[in-house]
Design an enzyme around this catalytic site. Structure first.
Site, mmCIF file in Angstrom:
data_model
loop_
_atom_site.group_PDB
_atom_site.id
_atom_site.type_symbol
_atom_site.label_atom_id
_atom_site.label_comp_id
_atom_site.label_asym_id
_atom_site.label_seq_id
_atom_site.Cartn_x
_atom_site.Cartn_y
_atom_site.Cartn_z
ATOM 1 N N CYS A 140 -40.118 -41.183 15.298
ATOM 2 C CA CYS A 140 -41.297 -40.857 14.503
ATOM 3 C C CYS A 140 -42.035 -39.662 15.095
ATOM 4 O O CYS A 140 -42.480 -38.769 14.365
ATOM 5 C CB CYS A 140 -42.225 -42.061 14.409
ATOM 6 S SG CYS A 140 -43.736 -41.747 13.459
ATOM 7 N N CYS A 197 -46.264 -49.707 12.124
ATOM 8 C CA CYS A 197 -46.959 -50.190 10.935
ATOM 9 C C CYS A 197 -46.053 -50.988 10.018
ATOM 10 O O CYS A 197 -46.462 -52.002 9.465
ATOM 11 C CB CYS A 197 -47.564 -49.028 10.160
ATOM 12 S SG CYS A 197 -48.500 -49.558 8.706
#
Length: 380
Positions: free
Chosen positions: A100, A203
């Site tokens: 990420c 998340c």
């Protein structure tokens, strides 16, 4: 006079909030950017995107800066989540935070910030960047990634895939501070997130049971759970749902055999769809003298020269393990490490990250562990 425009990734947490305030105090033209990277059930109890956006907007209001929300969910799914599923399907245990950072926060986000007229970006990571002379570098400089000064919060492990071009445009304002001071600053200037709990996990998983989440995307294929001598003691629900060194949730807790010690996941046989477990934290199958890594990335643009003596982390929050690096000149994307003392549960799919003192050199994805030659007490 403004020092230039910097776009700060405001996550809704205290670290990025204080980063934005520090940069504004230093004279930068600061703009906040809130990244939405996940859309599936993001309004559930497990994913805090909506509340994080409210907190980020509140922080921007207190500091007195503009904030924009941008949706990178498609990029995240294509570049990060798809790879996450491929790795689990192959029996490995990936670290999506590493990907990420390289693909979203310092690529998609960086590109978007440049289109906004920024000269650089900033995040709330606990790390530092140092510019050092290098005749081969951009403008005669090389950019080194350093550990954050707060050793308990250092996040350089997750940033080890950044490039020279990315580091040249990155700032980590809280990397110079201990976490306690960051919270004290936030409280002193009245930030609404001063006491907000640090986020944990990713998340798209949040605080939900991991197996429950993974089961939505990967098929289950039950198979045998075997001991190190080949005895069947149970059935697993699918190899993707287990990781090396795992102790809880294996499903063999009632087995009272051998030494009577706890059971740990030790190996996966993908061809036979078999999960191997062993008893005892320091069973030889859980110890490795070294490892092979693929997909190597070196922050300086080249591997450390020679048979270098370095420190390595094979998981976040691990103490540096003294080791020697052998980079394969014939295969630039591969390297091998040999440890001074055997390491515990070296896990394929995780990142092996190399350090020389406070400098993070880069790393790679663990492909295989070298079995330890003898049973010894785990290295600290």
């Amino acid at each position: 006079m403004s020092r230039g425009r910097v776009v700060v990734g405001l996550s809704g947490g205290v670290d990025s909030a204080v980063s934005a305030w520090l940069l504004k105090a230093q004279g930068w033209d600061v703009v906040g950017l809130f990244m939405k990277n996940w859309e599936d059930d993001d309004d559930s109890e497990y994913c805090s995107t909506r509340q994080d956006w409210i907190d980020a907007a509140s922080v921007a209001d207190v500091i007195g800066i503009d904030i924009e929300a941008v949706n990178f969910a498609a990029e995240y799914r294509d570049r990060v989540f798809a790879e996450f599923l491929r790795e689990y399907s192959a029996g490995r245990t990936p670290n999506p935070d590493v990907l990420c950072n390289a693909e979203i926060k310092f690529k998609a986000f960086l590109d978007h910030a440049m289109r906004m007229g920024a000269s650089c970006i900033a995040t709330g990571h606990y790390a530092r960047v140092r510019r050092v002379p290098d005749a081969n570098g951009e403008d005669g400089l090389r950019h080194e990634l350093l550990r954050g000064l707060d050793a308990t919060k250092d996040q350089s492990y997750f940033l080890h895939r950044l490039t020279q071009a990315q580091l040249a445009r990155a700032m980590f304002p809280v990397g110079e501070l201990p976490k306690s001071e960051v919270r004290a600053i936030a409280a002193r200037i009245g930030l609404p997130v001063a006491a907000k709990k640090d986020s944990t996990g990713i998340c798209f998983i949040g605080e939900r049971p991991f197996r429950e989440f993974l089961n939505r995307y990967l098929p289950t294929a039950p198979g045998p759970i075997l001991t190190d001598d080949g005895r069947r003691i149970g059935e697993h629900v699918g190899l993707a749902f287990y990781t090396l060194g795992q102790r809880k949730g294996i499903g063999v807790g009632g087995q009272k055999a051998g030494s009577g010690e706890a059971w740990y996941v030790a190996r996966k046989d993908m061809a036979a769809n078999a999960l191997y477990v062993v008893q005892g934290h320091d069973h030889p199958w859980l110890l490795a003298d070294g490892l092979d890594a693929d997909d190597a990335h070196w922050i300086a643009g080249r591997a450390p020269e020679g048979d270098a003596a370095l420190g390595a982390k094979t998981r976040y929050r691990q103490s540096d393990a003294p080791c020697r690096l052998r980079a394969d000149a014939a295969e630039p994307g591969r390297f091998a490490l040999s440890f001074d003392a055997p390491q515990w549960a070296v896990t394929p799919g995780q990142s092996a990250v190399l350090y020389r003192g406070e400098v993070c050199l880069g790393g790679g994805v663990i492909a295989a562990a070298h079995a330890a030659r003898a049973k010894v007490v785990r290295a600290a």
